[in-house]
Design an enzyme around this catalytic site. Structure first.
Site, PDB file in Angstrom:
ATOM      1  N   ASP A   1     -18.295  35.156  19.801  1.00 47.78           N
ATOM      2  CA  ASP A   1     -18.037  36.093  18.924  1.00 47.78           C
ATOM      3  C   ASP A   1     -17.564  37.393  19.210  1.00 47.78           C
ATOM      4  O   ASP A   1     -18.451  38.257  19.767  1.00 47.78           O
ATOM      5  CB  ASP A   1     -19.182  36.368  17.707  1.00 47.78           C
ATOM      6  CG  ASP A   1     -19.163  37.133  16.711  1.00 47.78           C
ATOM      7  OD1 ASP A   1     -17.809  37.553  16.486  1.00 47.78           O
ATOM      8  OD2 ASP A   1     -19.978  37.532  15.947  1.00 47.78           O
TER       9      ASP A   1
ATOM     10  N   LYS B   1     -10.723  46.380  18.016  1.00 44.96           N
ATOM     11  CA  LYS B   1     -10.142  44.927  17.545  1.00 44.96           C
ATOM     12  C   LYS B   1      -9.388  45.353  16.159  1.00 44.96           C
ATOM     13  O   LYS B   1      -8.700  44.373  16.024  1.00 44.96           O
ATOM     14  CB  LYS B   1     -11.502  44.206  17.223  1.00 44.96           C
ATOM     15  CG  LYS B   1     -11.177  42.858  16.526  1.00 44.96           C
ATOM     16  CD  LYS B   1     -12.498  42.156  16.147  1.00 44.96           C
ATOM     17  CE  LYS B   1     -12.203  40.665  15.403  1.00 44.96           C
ATOM     18  NZ  LYS B   1     -13.662  40.014  14.955  1.00 44.96           N
TER      19      LYS B   1
ATOM     20  N   GLU C   1     -13.968  33.190  11.694  1.00 39.84           N
ATOM     21  CA  GLU C   1     -15.260  33.699  11.608  1.00 39.84           C
ATOM     22  C   GLU C   1     -16.004  32.842  10.669  1.00 39.84           C
ATOM     23  O   GLU C   1     -17.436  32.491  10.838  1.00 39.84           O
ATOM     24  CB  GLU C   1     -15.250  35.147  11.788  1.00 39.84           C
ATOM     25  CG  GLU C   1     -15.060  35.771  13.210  1.00 39.84           C
ATOM     26  CD  GLU C   1     -14.488  37.355  12.987  1.00 39.84           C
ATOM     27  OE1 GLU C   1     -14.742  37.823  11.946  1.00 39.84           O
ATOM     28  OE2 GLU C   1     -14.292  37.804  13.978  1.00 39.84           O
TER      29      GLU C   1
ATOM     30  N   ASP D   1     -18.190  37.618   4.483  1.00 38.17           N
ATOM     31  CA  ASP D   1     -18.492  37.994   6.026  1.00 38.17           C
ATOM     32  C   ASP D   1     -17.882  39.453   5.962  1.00 38.17           C
ATOM     33  O   ASP D   1     -16.781  39.670   6.154  1.00 38.17           O
ATOM     34  CB  ASP D   1     -17.659  37.010   6.804  1.00 38.17           C
ATOM     35  CG  ASP D   1     -17.771  37.491   8.444  1.00 38.17           C
ATOM     36  OD1 ASP D   1     -18.308  38.393   8.712  1.00 38.17           O
ATOM     37  OD2 ASP D   1     -17.151  36.865   9.323  1.00 38.17           O
TER      38      ASP D   1
END
Length: 646
Positions: free
Chosen positions: A25, A91, A196, A219
């Site tokens: 992850d 990211k 994800e 999420d």
């Protein structure tokens, strides 16, 4: 003589580890690595602790004065003294152009320098000495560290070469490619990039039969928000719909708290301006760390104090924040998650009450107000049985186990988030793959040329939900040349969209008669924010009727153009024979009238084709089509009569 490789003489356990596939992850704030353990003949996913005994690793990378790379908690600890060379939340930059609005916002909040790459125009970061690093390079250092931790834990030096890495569901093709590039830089063969929320559903539903049913995964992590709706049944994980925001997460909440603390400090300080503090990167890094800690504290207590001694100009910062204050100042961010959830439910064609379980993923979902929002939307308390920080890595490990053959009877069916298609005549958008289509998918449609003798066509690839390409986003283009000169509408150009399991797009085109073909791997020119994506869908819904009217008129216009061209072509081909026969049977005027009417109508069509789409709406194309049909019928009758007499 039979030759055996050295590997065949190794003990079975070592041979097995050498092909181990790990799951990672790669998060905005924290990352984690997991693997499939085989204990007591029961396979399960397990987190691998890092060198400091922690189950997650901060996605922070720093470079010391000698250029040495520092990763994780150690990098985070030295950030206050080295803010210019310490990089986190990169990211959010990966696969993005420097000019993107999201990058512009990040430049204001980050203590490090974000610069424009001179080679590809993307957002890079720069060290204090001016050295530039791509976000993929920064991510690769985190991946290298996790890979090293896995090799140490599994006692296999250099033996981990393959991995599954997770990405936000709404990452576009460029961001997915950049993530795979980070894996390659880290010495990993990335077998799959998995969304994800889908990975979280895998870890939730893999073991227990009672977890079958309709699952929603909410999420909200450090940098992105995703919502996915999945149908889980007997080992088949089918994603029904997905939505999200690639630039909404804990970093935005931190920035709100930072602004609040800065405002309170400036109010009480002597002769200190906001700009003075903003220019001091060391002070801003201390403020950022304090804001993040306060936000985390308020998920567990009702009130917290932020104290930073000698914060700026020898003045101290002391501020108290309550949970209610945090809720109030971040409510605009919390409410931004509502529309994506509602859109995902609509796309899945289900109501909130049809959801059997709601899984919370990402550290931000520990915030009480967010849990209350989720409960209000779905009418049920969310399931908190999974660890929001670890479940995505565990799901990645499960998918890794499926690919390596360690786990059987599990099938993952993911989807593509936006409609994909190409531009056709008149600026029309011809969709080939609708949004929320299960991937991998491959689809081919046949198109043709719009001009006589055309030897090449431009294939322009778009994503969006509108009927005209001008309202969508072009993500790639290429040219197919070498087509044999033919009448328009005759060549058969097969356009194929091939989306792999990673969501990465390949587009190819081939003209059948010549066999000429070209292809591209689409790399989007820019990423799209959730606001842009939602605007695309809302505009599409609001303008669907208008778009359909324009599209219908353009299609009718194309048919008129081809019919008139065909009629003119036939009369030209047999002109000598027709002219002899009309003289013998006194039909000269019939032929003159038809040729004149063909030319008149073709002139009208050519004029309309030059108009903007809005102007085409005002034209009565239906009547024009009726005139063309009538002319074609009359022409056919005259042609058949004259040729029969011949």
């Amino acid at each position: 003589m039979l030759r055996l490789s050295r590997r065949q003489f190794l003990p079975r356990s070592i041979r097995k580890l050498s092909t181990k596939v790990i799951g990672i992850d790669l998060g905005t704030t924290n990352s984690a690595v997991a693997y499939i353990s085989d204990s007591n003949n029961k396979k399960s996913a397990k987190i691998i602790e890092n060198e400091e005994g922690q189950r997650t690793t901060p996605s922070t990378v720093a470079y010391d004065k000698d250029g040495k790379v520092i990763v994780g908690q150690r990098a985070k600890r030295q950030s206050i003294l080295n803010p210019d060379n310490t990089f986190y939340a990169t990211k959010r930059l990966i696969g993005r152009l420097y000019e993107d609005d999201e990058v512009t916002r990040d430049k204001k909040n980050m203590p490090y320098a974000i610069v424009r790459s001179p080679t590809n125009g993307q957002a890079y970061v720069a060290l204090k000495d001016g050295t530039q690093k791509s976000p993929s390079e920064i991510a690769s250092e985190v991946l290298k560290y996790l890979k090293h931790c896995a090799e140490d834990y599994l006692n296999t030096e250099g033996g981990i070469e393959k991995a599954v890495i997770t990405v936000p569901a709404y990452f576009n093709d460029g961001q997915r490619q950049a993530t795979k590039e980070a894996g390659k830089l880290a010495g990993l063969d990335v077998l799959r990039v998995v969304n994800e929320p889908t990975a979280a559903a895998l870890s939730f539903g893999i073991d227990e039969k009672q977890n079958n049913g309709m699952i929603a995964v909410y999420d909200l992590g450090g940098g992105t928000f995703d919502i996915s709706v999945l149908d889980i049944e007997d080992g088949v994980f089918e994603v029904r719909a997905t939505n999200g925001d690639t630039h909404l997460g804990g970093e935005d909440f931190d920035n709100v708290v930072v602004d609040h603390l800065l405002e309170q400090f400036v109010k009480g300080a002597k002769a200190v301006s906001r700009q003075d503090v903003l220019k001091n990167r060391e002070a801003m890094q201390r403020l950022k760390d304090a804001a993040e800690k306060a936000k985390i504290d308020l998920s567990h207590v009702k009130e917290t104090s932020i104290s930073i001694p000698f914060f700026f100009n020898s003045e101290h910062l002391n501020v108290k924040i309550t949970e209610d204050e945090l809720d109030s100042m971040t409510m605009h961010l919390i409410e931004r998650t509502v529309e994506p959830v509602e859109s995902a439910l609509r796309d899945a064609d289900i109501e909130p009450e049809d959801i059997d379980d709601v899984i919370l993923v990402g550290g931000m979902t520990r915030m009480p107000r967010i849990r209350k929002l989720v409960e209000d939307i779905f009418g049920k308390k969310p399931n908190v049985s999974v660890n929001p920080d670890e479940t995505v890595a565990l799901g990645a490990a499960i998918q890794a186990g499926v690919l390596s053959g360690e786990i059987k009877n599990v099938l993952l069916l993911d989807v593509t988030p936006l409609t994909l298609g190409i531009e056709t005549f008149g600026g029309a958008f011809s969709p080939l793959i609708p949004r929320n289509t299960t991937v991998p998918v491959k689809k081919t449609e046949v198109f043709s040329t719009g001009v006589d003798g055309q030897t090449g066509v431009d294939i322009k690839v778009y994503q969006g939900e509108r009927g005209l390409v001008k309202d969508n986003t072009m993500i790639g283009d290429f040219k197919l040349t070498g087509i044999k000169p033919m009448k328009k509408g005759v060549p058969q150009i097969c356009v194929t969209f091939d989306i792999d399991a990673d969501g990465i797009i390949n587009v190819s085109a081939m003209e059948k008669s010549s066999g000429k073909n070209e292809s591209i791997k689409v790399v989007p020119r820019s990423g799209m924010s959730e606001e842009e994506i939602q605007k695309i869908i809302e505009d599409a819904n609001r303008n669907r009727e208008l778009d359909n009217k324009i599209r219908t008129k353009i299609e009718l216009l194309n048919k008129c153009d081809i019919m008139l061209s065909d009629t003119a072509s036939v009369f030209e081909q047999y002109r000598d024979t027709l002219e002899r026969n009309v003289k013998e049977h006194n039909r000269e005027q019939d032929l003159v009238d038809i040729v004149q009417e063909v030319n008149d109508l073709k002139g009208i069509v050519d004029e309309i084709k030059k108009m903007d789409s809005d102007k085409i709406l005002e034209v009565d194309v239906d009547s024009l089509k009726k005139d063309v049909d009538a002319l074609q019928g009359r022409s056919l009758k005259v042609f058949q009569e004259l040729m029969a007499k011949k």
